[in-house]
Design a protein around this motif. Structure first.
Motif, PDB file in Angstrom:
ATOM      1  N   GLU A 411       0.846  -1.182   0.000  1.00  0.00           N
ATOM      2  CA  GLU A 411       0.000   0.000   0.000  1.00  0.00           C
ATOM      3  C   GLU A 411       0.888   1.242   0.000  1.00  0.00           C
ATOM      4  O   GLU A 411       1.828   1.363   0.782  1.00  0.00           O
ATOM      5  N   GLY A 412       0.621   2.133  -0.924  1.00  0.00           N
ATOM      6  CA  GLY A 412       1.397   3.363  -1.016  1.00  0.00           C
ATOM      7  C   GLY A 412       2.635   3.242  -1.891  1.00  0.00           C
ATOM      8  O   GLY A 412       3.286   4.247  -2.180  1.00  0.00           O
ATOM      9  N   GLN A 413       2.994   2.019  -2.308  1.00  0.00           N
ATOM     10  CA  GLN A 413       4.177   1.830  -3.161  1.00  0.00           C
ATOM     11  C   GLN A 413       3.817   2.196  -4.595  1.00  0.00           C
ATOM     12  O   GLN A 413       2.905   1.611  -5.188  1.00  0.00           O
ATOM     13  N   ALA A 414       4.561   3.112  -5.170  1.00  0.00           N
ATOM     14  CA  ALA A 414       4.216   3.610  -6.501  1.00  0.00           C
ATOM     15  C   ALA A 414       5.106   3.060  -7.608  1.00  0.00           C
ATOM     16  O   ALA A 414       4.778   3.202  -8.788  1.00  0.00           O
ATOM     17  N   ALA A 415       6.227   2.435  -7.255  1.00  0.00           N
ATOM     18  CA  ALA A 415       7.206   2.043  -8.274  1.00  0.00           C
ATOM     19  C   ALA A 415       7.668   0.599  -8.084  1.00  0.00           C
ATOM     20  O   ALA A 415       7.505   0.007  -7.010  1.00  0.00           O
ATOM     21  N   ILE A 416       8.237   0.054  -9.153  1.00  0.00           N
ATOM     22  CA  ILE A 416       8.935  -1.237  -9.115  1.00  0.00           C
ATOM     23  C   ILE A 416      10.401  -0.921  -8.844  1.00  0.00           C
ATOM     24  O   ILE A 416      11.034  -0.188  -9.605  1.00  0.00           O
ATOM     25  N   TYR A 417      10.956  -1.481  -7.767  1.00  0.00           N
ATOM     26  CA  TYR A 417      12.330  -1.154  -7.383  1.00  0.00           C
ATOM     27  C   TYR A 417      13.277  -2.287  -7.752  1.00  0.00           C
ATOM     28  O   TYR A 417      12.974  -3.468  -7.553  1.00  0.00           O
ATOM     29  N   VAL A 418      14.449  -1.899  -8.269  1.00  0.00           N
ATOM     30  CA  VAL A 418      15.471  -2.871  -8.658  1.00  0.00           C
ATOM     31  C   VAL A 418      16.822  -2.399  -8.134  1.00  0.00           C
ATOM     32  O   VAL A 418      17.012  -1.209  -7.855  1.00  0.00           O
ATOM     33  N   ILE A 419      17.745  -3.332  -8.007  1.00  0.00           N
ATOM     34  CA  ILE A 419      19.124  -2.992  -7.660  1.00  0.00           C
ATOM     35  C   ILE A 419      20.055  -3.886  -8.468  1.00  0.00           C
ATOM     36  O   ILE A 419      19.808  -5.083  -8.604  1.00  0.00           O
ATOM     37  N   ASN A 420      21.097  -3.299  -9.021  1.00  0.00           N
ATOM     38  CA  ASN A 420      22.044  -4.023  -9.871  1.00  0.00           C
ATOM     39  C   ASN A 420      23.346  -4.295  -9.135  1.00  0.00           C
ATOM     40  O   ASN A 420      23.801  -3.466  -8.336  1.00  0.00           O
ATOM     41  N   GLY A 421      23.958  -5.439  -9.438  1.00  0.00           N
ATOM     42  CA  GLY A 421      25.248  -5.774  -8.847  1.00  0.00           C
ATOM     43  C   GLY A 421      25.852  -6.980  -9.526  1.00  0.00           C
ATOM     44  O   GLY A 421      25.288  -7.533 -10.479  1.00  0.00           O
ATOM     45  N   ASP A 422      27.005  -7.390  -9.030  1.00  0.00           N
ATOM     46  CA  ASP A 422      27.714  -8.513  -9.644  1.00  0.00           C
ATOM     47  C   ASP A 422      27.351  -9.849  -9.014  1.00  0.00           C
ATOM     48  O   ASP A 422      27.354 -10.875  -9.685  1.00  0.00           O
ATOM     49  N   GLN A 423      27.062  -9.856  -7.717  1.00  0.00           N
ATOM     50  CA  GLN A 423      26.813 -11.107  -7.017  1.00  0.00           C
ATOM     51  C   GLN A 423      25.541 -11.004  -6.184  1.00  0.00           C
ATOM     52  O   GLN A 423      25.289  -9.997  -5.514  1.00  0.00           O
ATOM     53  N   LEU A 424      24.760 -12.090  -6.224  1.00  0.00           N
ATOM     54  CA  LEU A 424      23.472 -12.096  -5.538  1.00  0.00           C
ATOM     55  C   LEU A 424      23.627 -11.903  -4.034  1.00  0.00           C
ATOM     56  O   LEU A 424      22.914 -11.096  -3.419  1.00  0.00           O
TER      57      LEU A 424
END
Length: 620
Positions: A411-424
């Protein structure tokens, strides 16, 4: 000319040891490999003869011939295909001539199933002959040449090459069988092997017994038969032949199109990742036939590069037999076939994803990084590929689709958030995720290099903007707290004391940072770096620097956690006389700490060590 003795390439010696001692659980596979190679040689002759009819030399009935000499314990497999000259015998049988030799050797693991797949893909199934033969002779005469050549080896590390005689073009392989391998001199056993593994071969496989020829296989193009007449085993055997692989196909697609376009296709998605999947050339491995005449075994125009994992055959009735590479590149028929194949494959993948999520997950683990290239490169199919895409998540195990993500948004979340990197694992521990966890907001974890690029062309999905969790504008204020998360040491620092510290840190760090500000994303860590809105993503910038596409790093925003004990202690020190001198080392160490957590190299390792030593000395 006397025979010349040469040594195998070191990789071949190792390969021969694996093949002869540990590789195949079913030795009869050698016959399938040799028949498959003979079939390929005939295909190449048929294609070459389209522009040079003299190569036929009166012998137009292509076939593979098997003969048994029980008295001398010798089995022969012969073809009247393209043949090889002296240099080709040395190159093809003495070295692993295909690209990626080093990768191939390093990939051999001792796991027989995995190594069999690799050996098949590298086109070196010929060496399986040494499983049953103590000595192998290859007599070959190249089409259009008068001189034949003999290649001989016992598989112990060297081979010899010399002149020979052979009536007509093609290649004959003579296997001098080891003791205990007499089953391969039995015509009944040979019939059974050919019908099991090579029935799909589209030219006759003929056994000579007592001077009488007997065709053992159906000798018709499998892709031209109705699906109702093809068994699952025949599909698997054809996949092994056309892909030079030993794994099971994950997906089989057999279809015939009639109307404006007339073509047949028999395509496979492999069960294992091909060795050359990430070769920079990104070449397709589909074979193109025109009215069952072989044209090329690497028709790059038939599918986009992001579907290059496909193996199989496309047979067109609308192209001319003398089609050239230049004609393929600009041919409207090929372009329409390409479009039809792309749509059909994506539709089949959608069906698989809906019916069997676990099976689709195995496909995605093998080929997802390649399919995502299409998000960046192919605007026409971008939406369809995005629907097929799967991601790791900060909030749950397994693979998550974008539809799954949107359905679970807070609720209240307006965006899809992502984060990039080399290792999980490194991404899961990133300080940038602390505030998202506190709010119960899911973040997609992206670790494939292509992720940095497709994000630059995808602004939203299902009317939800796609945002990086490492940007300053990741606003979570509208999302209610779902996790009790109290800062270290009690209440947060605020007001004048926070402002004084921020001003001191800005002065100490100068141009090394774009700004210093209070963080609303940190709950446990003291500091983190974020990119300003409009700046390049930090991971993409690091990737470009690594490949020397950028000269220097951009200045970032340093966010500080006002609830962290260290930040509160520094704020207290900032109120005292001589604060700037006292905070100089601490400010630089905070910045270095934030860089290290992000995987960034330290700008001044020696300076970092000296500052750390000074701070520790004062503390002790």
């Amino acid at each position: 000319m006397t025979d010349q003795t040469m040594h195998f390439q070191a990789e071949v010696t190792r390969l021969l040891h694996i093949v002869t001692h540990a590789l195949y659980s079913q030795k009869e596979i050698f016959l399938r490999e040799l028949i498959s190679n003979a079939s390929d040689a005939c295909d190449k002759l048929r294609f070459a003869a389209q522009t040079n009819p003299d190569l036929w030399a009166g012998d137009t009935e292509l076939k593979v011939t098997i003969a048994v000499d029980k008295a001398n314990r010798c089995l022969s497999i012969a073809d009247n295909g393209i043949g090889m000259g002296r240099d080709e015998l040395i190159a093809n049988l003495g070295t692993i001539a295909r690209s990626g030799t080093g990768e191939f050797v390093s990939s051999l693991s001792g796991d027989s199933a995995r190594d069999m797949a690799l050996i098949g893909q590298f086109g070196v199934g010929f060496y399986s002959a040494f499983m049953v033969a103590g000595k192998v002779e290859v007599i070959s005469r190249k089409a259009g040449e008068a001189q034949a050549w003999r290649w001989v080896s016992d598989g112990s590390g060297q081979f010899s090459v010399g002149e020979a005689e052979r009536e007509g073009r093609g290649t004959t392989i003579l296997l001098h069988l080891r003791e205990g391998e007499d089953e391969f001199l039995d015509p009944m056993r040979l019939r059974q092997i050919v019908r099991t593994y090579s029935d799909h071969i589209a030219l006759p496989v003929v056994l000579h017994e007592d001077g009488k020829p007997e065709t053992l296989n159906a000798a018709s193009a499998l892709w031209s038969r109705p699906k109702s007449e093809v068994t699952e085993q025949q599909y698997k055997d054809f996949y092994h032949h056309v892909a030079h692989a030993f794994d099971e196909p994950w997906l089989t697609l057999h279809a015939r199109a009639e109307g404006k376009l007339d073509y047949s296709l028999l395509l496979f998605v492999p069960g294992m990742r091909p060795h050359d999947l990430f070769d920079p050339a990104r070449k397709s491995a589909l074979k193109l036939y025109v009215r069952r005449v072989f044209i090329t075994d690497r028709c790059e125009e038939l599918v986009p590069a992001w579907l290059r994992f496909l193996r199989g055959v496309v047979d067109s009735a609308d192209l001319p037999l003398n089609v050239s590479r230049e004609m393929l590149q600009n041919n409207p028929v090929v372009a329409r076939i390409r479009q039809a194949i792309t749509r059909r494959v994506l539709t089949e993948l959608e069906k698989k994803a809906e019916k069997d999520a676990a099976a689709y997950a195995s496909f995605w683990e093998n080929f997802g990084a390649v399919l995502k290239e299409g998000i960046y490169e192919d605007a026409e199919h971008r939406a369809q590929i995005l629907k097929l895409a799967r991601f790791r998540s900060s909030a749950r195990e397994g693979w998550v689709s974008l539809d799954d993500y949107v359905a679970a948004m807070k609720e209240g979340q307006a965006a899809i958030y992502v984060i990039n990197g080399d290792q999980l694992d490194q991404l899961k521990r990133s300080p940038q995720l602390e505030g998202f966890r506190a709010k119960g907001v899911e973040v997609l974890l992206l670790t494939d290099p292509v992720d940095d690029f497709w994000l630059s062309v995808v602004q939203d999905y299902a009317d939800k903007p796609v945002k990086s969790a490492t940007r300053a504008g990741a606003d979570l204020d509208a999302v209610p707290d779902t996790v009790e998360s109290k800062p270290e040491g009690g209440d947060k620092l605020e007001g004048a004391s926070l402002g004084t510290l921020i001003a001191a840190l800005k002065q100490a760090l100068g141009d090394a940072v774009k700004d210093v500000r209070e963080s609303k994303r940190l709950t446990d860590s003291a500091v983190c770096l974020v990119a300003a809105d409009g700046d390049m993503d930090m991971h993409l910038e690091r990737l470009l620097r690594m490949h020397q596409k950028l000269d220097k790093s951009s200045a970032r925003i340093l966010e500080i956690n006002p609830g962290h004990a260290l930040i509160k202690a520094l704020a207290a020190r900032a109120q005292q006389p001589g604060a700037m001198d006292a905070l100089a080392d601490a400010a630089q160490l905070l910045l270095d700490q934030a860089r290290l957590v992000e995987g960034e190299p330290l700008a001044d390792p020696a300076g970092f060590a000296q500052r750390l030593a000074r701070v520790m000395e004062k503390a002790l």
